[in-house]
Scaffold this motif. Structure first.
Motif, PDB file in Angstrom:
ATOM      1  N   GLY A 104      56.551  41.483  90.202  1.00  0.00           N
ATOM      2  CA  GLY A 104      57.729  40.633  90.207  1.00  0.00           C
ATOM      3  C   GLY A 104      57.376  39.181  90.456  1.00  0.00           C
ATOM      4  O   GLY A 104      57.869  38.282  89.761  1.00  0.00           O
ATOM      5  N   ARG A 105      56.511  38.933  91.440  1.00  0.00           N
ATOM      6  CA  ARG A 105      56.101  37.564  91.722  1.00  0.00           C
ATOM      7  C   ARG A 105      55.260  37.001  90.581  1.00  0.00           C
ATOM      8  O   ARG A 105      55.342  35.807  90.276  1.00  0.00           O
ATOM      9  N   ALA A 106      54.436  37.843  89.946  1.00  0.00           N
ATOM     10  CA  ALA A 106      53.640  37.381  88.808  1.00  0.00           C
ATOM     11  C   ALA A 106      54.540  36.923  87.671  1.00  0.00           C
ATOM     12  O   ALA A 106      54.314  35.867  87.063  1.00  0.00           O
ATOM     13  N   TRP A 107      55.574  37.703  87.378  1.00  0.00           N
ATOM     14  CA  TRP A 107      56.504  37.333  86.303  1.00  0.00           C
ATOM     15  C   TRP A 107      57.228  36.033  86.637  1.00  0.00           C
ATOM     16  O   TRP A 107      57.346  35.135  85.793  1.00  0.00           O
ATOM     17  N   LEU A 108      57.714  35.914  87.881  1.00  0.00           N
ATOM     18  CA  LEU A 108      58.440  34.710  88.268  1.00  0.00           C
ATOM     19  C   LEU A 108      57.531  33.487  88.199  1.00  0.00           C
ATOM     20  O   LEU A 108      57.943  32.406  87.753  1.00  0.00           O
ATOM     21  N   TRP A 109      56.271  33.635  88.619  1.00  0.00           N
ATOM     22  CA  TRP A 109      55.327  32.520  88.562  1.00  0.00           C
ATOM     23  C   TRP A 109      55.107  32.078  87.118  1.00  0.00           C
ATOM     24  O   TRP A 109      55.125  30.887  86.805  1.00  0.00           O
ATOM     25  N   GLN A 110      54.904  33.031  86.200  1.00  0.00           N
ATOM     26  CA  GLN A 110      54.688  32.682  84.800  1.00  0.00           C
ATOM     27  C   GLN A 110      55.888  31.953  84.217  1.00  0.00           C
ATOM     28  O   GLN A 110      55.738  30.967  83.483  1.00  0.00           O
ATOM     29  N   GLN A 111      57.088  32.413  84.544  1.00  0.00           N
ATOM     30  CA  GLN A 111      58.290  31.743  84.038  1.00  0.00           C
ATOM     31  C   GLN A 111      58.433  30.345  84.624  1.00  0.00           C
ATOM     32  O   GLN A 111      58.859  29.408  83.949  1.00  0.00           O
ATOM     33  N   THR A 112      58.069  30.186  85.891  1.00  0.00           N
ATOM     34  CA  THR A 112      58.153  28.878  86.536  1.00  0.00           C
ATOM     35  C   THR A 112      57.200  27.886  85.889  1.00  0.00           C
ATOM     36  O   THR A 112      57.554  26.725  85.638  1.00  0.00           O
ATOM     37  N   VAL A 113      55.981  28.331  85.595  1.00  0.00           N
ATOM     38  CA  VAL A 113      54.995  27.462  84.948  1.00  0.00           C
ATOM     39  C   VAL A 113      55.480  27.045  83.559  1.00  0.00           C
ATOM     40  O   VAL A 113      55.408  25.866  83.186  1.00  0.00           O
ATOM     41  N   LYS A 114      55.986  28.000  82.786  1.00  0.00           N
ATOM     42  CA  LYS A 114      56.487  27.679  81.445  1.00  0.00           C
ATOM     43  C   LYS A 114      57.610  26.648  81.519  1.00  0.00           C
ATOM     44  O   LYS A 114      57.645  25.681  80.742  1.00  0.00           O
ATOM     45  N   ALA A 115      58.529  26.860  82.454  1.00  0.00           N
ATOM     46  CA  ALA A 115      59.663  25.937  82.581  1.00  0.00           C
ATOM     47  C   ALA A 115      59.199  24.555  83.020  1.00  0.00           C
ATOM     48  O   ALA A 115      59.703  23.532  82.530  1.00  0.00           O
ATOM     49  N   TYR A 116      58.236  24.492  83.933  1.00  0.00           N
ATOM     50  CA  TYR A 116      57.750  23.195  84.418  1.00  0.00           C
ATOM     51  C   TYR A 116      57.067  22.429  83.283  1.00  0.00           C
ATOM     52  O   TYR A 116      57.284  21.220  83.116  1.00  0.00           O
ATOM     53  N   ARG A 117      56.254  23.119  82.511  1.00  0.00           N
ATOM     54  CA  ARG A 117      55.581  22.438  81.397  1.00  0.00           C
ATOM     55  C   ARG A 117      56.593  21.941  80.376  1.00  0.00           C
ATOM     56  O   ARG A 117      56.523  20.801  79.913  1.00  0.00           O
ATOM     57  N   ARG A 118      57.537  22.813  80.013  1.00  0.00           N
ATOM     58  CA  ARG A 118      58.507  22.469  78.969  1.00  0.00           C
ATOM     59  C   ARG A 118      59.509  21.426  79.438  1.00  0.00           C
ATOM     60  O   ARG A 118      59.807  20.465  78.711  1.00  0.00           O
ATOM     61  N   ASP A 119      60.030  21.616  80.649  1.00  0.00           N
ATOM     62  CA  ASP A 119      61.176  20.818  81.094  1.00  0.00           C
ATOM     63  C   ASP A 119      60.808  19.633  81.973  1.00  0.00           C
ATOM     64  O   ASP A 119      61.682  18.836  82.340  1.00  0.00           O
ATOM     65  N   VAL A 120      59.542  19.515  82.357  1.00  0.00           N
ATOM     66  CA  VAL A 120      59.119  18.371  83.180  1.00  0.00           C
ATOM     67  C   VAL A 120      57.983  17.615  82.503  1.00  0.00           C
ATOM     68  O   VAL A 120      58.140  16.466  82.089  1.00  0.00           O
ATOM     69  N   LEU A 121      56.830  18.252  82.349  1.00  0.00           N
ATOM     70  CA  LEU A 121      55.678  17.539  81.788  1.00  0.00           C
ATOM     71  C   LEU A 121      55.920  17.088  80.353  1.00  0.00           C
ATOM     72  O   LEU A 121      55.431  16.027  79.939  1.00  0.00           O
ATOM     73  N   GLU A 122      56.670  17.893  79.591  1.00  0.00           N
ATOM     74  CA  GLU A 122      56.894  17.551  78.180  1.00  0.00           C
ATOM     75  C   GLU A 122      58.314  17.043  77.933  1.00  0.00           C
ATOM     76  O   GLU A 122      58.756  16.995  76.785  1.00  0.00           O
ATOM     77  N   ALA A 123      58.999  16.635  78.982  1.00  0.00           N
ATOM     78  CA  ALA A 123      60.358  16.093  78.857  1.00  0.00           C
ATOM     79  C   ALA A 123      60.383  14.697  79.478  1.00  0.00           C
ATOM     80  O   ALA A 123      60.525  14.568  80.699  1.00  0.00           O
ATOM     81  N   PRO A 124      60.218  13.637  78.699  1.00  0.00           N
ATOM     82  CA  PRO A 124      60.108  12.275  79.253  1.00  0.00           C
ATOM     83  C   PRO A 124      61.272  11.873  80.154  1.00  0.00           C
ATOM     84  O   PRO A 124      61.063  11.227  81.180  1.00  0.00           O
TER      85      PRO A 124
ATOM     86  N   VAL B 166      63.136  13.724  82.098  1.00  0.00           N
ATOM     87  CA  VAL B 166      63.026  14.384  83.400  1.00  0.00           C
ATOM     88  C   VAL B 166      61.816  13.856  84.152  1.00  0.00           C
ATOM     89  O   VAL B 166      61.898  13.528  85.340  1.00  0.00           O
ATOM     90  N   TYR B 167      60.688  13.760  83.464  1.00  0.00           N
ATOM     91  CA  TYR B 167      59.471  13.308  84.136  1.00  0.00           C
ATOM     92  C   TYR B 167      59.645  11.897  84.695  1.00  0.00           C
ATOM     93  O   TYR B 167      59.129  11.579  85.766  1.00  0.00           O
ATOM     94  N   GLY B 168      60.378  11.058  83.995  1.00  0.00           N
ATOM     95  CA  GLY B 168      60.575   9.693  84.446  1.00  0.00           C
ATOM     96  C   GLY B 168      61.573   9.540  85.572  1.00  0.00           C
ATOM     97  O   GLY B 168      61.721   8.455  86.132  1.00  0.00           O
ATOM     98  N   HIS B 169      62.249  10.624  85.948  1.00  0.00           N
ATOM     99  CA  HIS B 169      63.220  10.598  87.037  1.00  0.00           C
ATOM    100  C   HIS B 169      62.510  11.082  88.291  1.00  0.00           C
ATOM    101  O   HIS B 169      62.196  12.265  88.427  1.00  0.00           O
ATOM    102  N   ASP B 170      62.262  10.191  89.239  1.00  0.00           N
ATOM    103  CA  ASP B 170      61.427  10.514  90.397  1.00  0.00           C
ATOM    104  C   ASP B 170      61.941  11.715  91.179  1.00  0.00           C
ATOM    105  O   ASP B 170      61.168  12.593  91.575  1.00  0.00           O
ATOM    106  N   LEU B 171      63.248  11.758  91.434  1.00  0.00           N
ATOM    107  CA  LEU B 171      63.790  12.845  92.245  1.00  0.00           C
ATOM    108  C   LEU B 171      63.697  14.181  91.525  1.00  0.00           C
ATOM    109  O   LEU B 171      63.285  15.193  92.118  1.00  0.00           O
ATOM    110  N   LEU B 172      64.055  14.221  90.244  1.00  0.00           N
ATOM    111  CA  LEU B 172      63.972  15.468  89.491  1.00  0.00           C
ATOM    112  C   LEU B 172      62.540  15.971  89.426  1.00  0.00           C
ATOM    113  O   LEU B 172      62.269  17.160  89.610  1.00  0.00           O
ATOM    114  N   ARG B 173      61.609  15.048  89.156  1.00  0.00           N
ATOM    115  CA  ARG B 173      60.198  15.446  89.070  1.00  0.00           C
ATOM    116  C   ARG B 173      59.699  15.979  90.412  1.00  0.00           C
ATOM    117  O   ARG B 173      59.016  17.003  90.477  1.00  0.00           O
TER     118      ARG B 173
END
Length: 339
Positions: free
Chosen positions: A176-196, A198-205
């Motif tokens: 369960g924790r492995a699945w949640l970790w994988q989903q968290t990493v995917k979301a962080y890459r997609r929605d933070v690192l590759e989302a200008p 969001v990334y440019g918003h200090d609090l959200l980042r």
């Protein structure tokens, strides 16, 4: 901040690298993206050094190596293809790197133990360790951040002054924790690192990064979580230390809250949760303890009285003081003084 940024295109024999220099500090408004390919071990080792800041020694014949690296201000992520069977020696670093294996196998020796990770597995490369890897035709994704980032995040979330990293952590604690970790990493890459935006918003980042780090701590069991019943939070420790130091002085809830770095409501809730009483009840108990100490060492033949000692500790009503004292210690203050 990770010491990386785009500087130039480097052309080596059979390798083209869009690279950043790990030896220079840069301020980053957006993440830095880097891609490269190589077909010789020395070229791949140089790409790893520039992409991750790792000093490695690679041994293999011909290989096909590709990397795509995204470097943010705190977190880095990558996709790697290692098309060979190769050995890799990694010098100690100050980073946690988390690896998700899509194909192939990784064999390595964290904490002096031999571990083999197959396709679909996840594992962590802990900081401050030399490790040897044997990699067989692997495709992986990684995410990494510094051990200091992990400590600071855990201290803030758990409200403690220090954290203890758990030795021996290798893989997720359960599916369960492995699945949640994988989903968290995917979301962080997609929605933070590759989302200008969001990334440019200090609090959200910052909030997304904190969630990512805490997900890693939970999934891999990286921190010995504090025992609240045994030690209490850092905020309550600060409050109690302040009360103990100033118990002879006038005290208000706001004074104590400021010392604890909490709001007055936050202080009240924390005290009730951890101590089962209100802050000013603790103040009264601390003053009663001080008065008892003085009563035990006082000498009635020298003129020491219960009323004088009580007044020194802020109790202006002798009857109320005697009642609180009897409840706390099972005897009257006069009996204590007579001892």
């Amino acid at each position: 901040m990770r010491r990386s940024s785009v500087t130039r295109v480097i052309v080596l024999p059979a390798v083209v690298v869009t690279a950043f220099d790990a030896d220079v500090n840069y301020g980053m408004i957006t993440p830095v993206f880097s891609t490269m390919e190589a077909n010789r071990p020395d070229e791949a080792a140089e790409a790893i050094r520039r992409g991750f800041g790792y000093q490695v020694a690679l041994s293999a014949g011909d290989l096909s190596y590709r990397q795509r690296v995204i470097v943010g201000d705190t977190v880095a992520a990558s996709d790697l293809h290692l098309g060979a069977t190769l050995s890799l020696d990694l010098d100690p670093t100050d980073e946690f790197m988390f690896v998700e294996l899509h194909s192939g196998t990784y064999a390595y020796n964290p904490w002096g133990r031999d571990e083999v990770i197959g396709s679909g597995g996840s594992f962590v490369m802990p900081p401050e360790q030399s490790m040897h890897f044997r990699i067989d035709h692997a495709d992986v994704s990684t995410v990494s951040f510094s051990a200091q980032t992990l400590r600071e995040t855990a201290q803030a979330v758990f409200d403690v002054d220090e954290t203890v990293l758990t030795e021996g952590a290798v893989g997720p604690r359960d599916r369960g924790r492995a699945w949640l970790w994988q989903q968290t990493v995917k979301a962080y890459r997609r929605d933070v690192l590759e989302a200008p935006d969001v990334y440019g918003h200090d609090l959200l980042r910052a909030e997304a990064t904190r969630y990512l780090v805490m997900s890693a701590i939970s999934a891999f069991g990286l921190v010995d979580e504090p025992d609240r019943h045994a030690s209490g939070s850092a905020a309550i420790k600060r409050a109690i230390a302040y009360i103990d130091e100033h118990r002879r002085s006038p005290l208000t809830v706001q004074d104590i809250a400021s010392a604890a770095r909490l709001s007055q409501r936050g202080l009240l809730l924390a005290f009730r949760r951890e101590r089962g009483l209100a802050p000013m009840q603790y103040v009264r108990a601390a003053r009663l303890a001080g008065a008892r100490s003085d009563l035990l060492t006082a000498d009635p033949t020298r003129g020491d009285t219960v009323a004088d000692i009580a007044a020194c500790w802020g109790f202006t009503n002798p009857g109320r003081f005697a009642n609180h004292y009897r409840i706390a210690y099972g005897e009257s203050p006069r009996d204590t003084l007579a001892h």
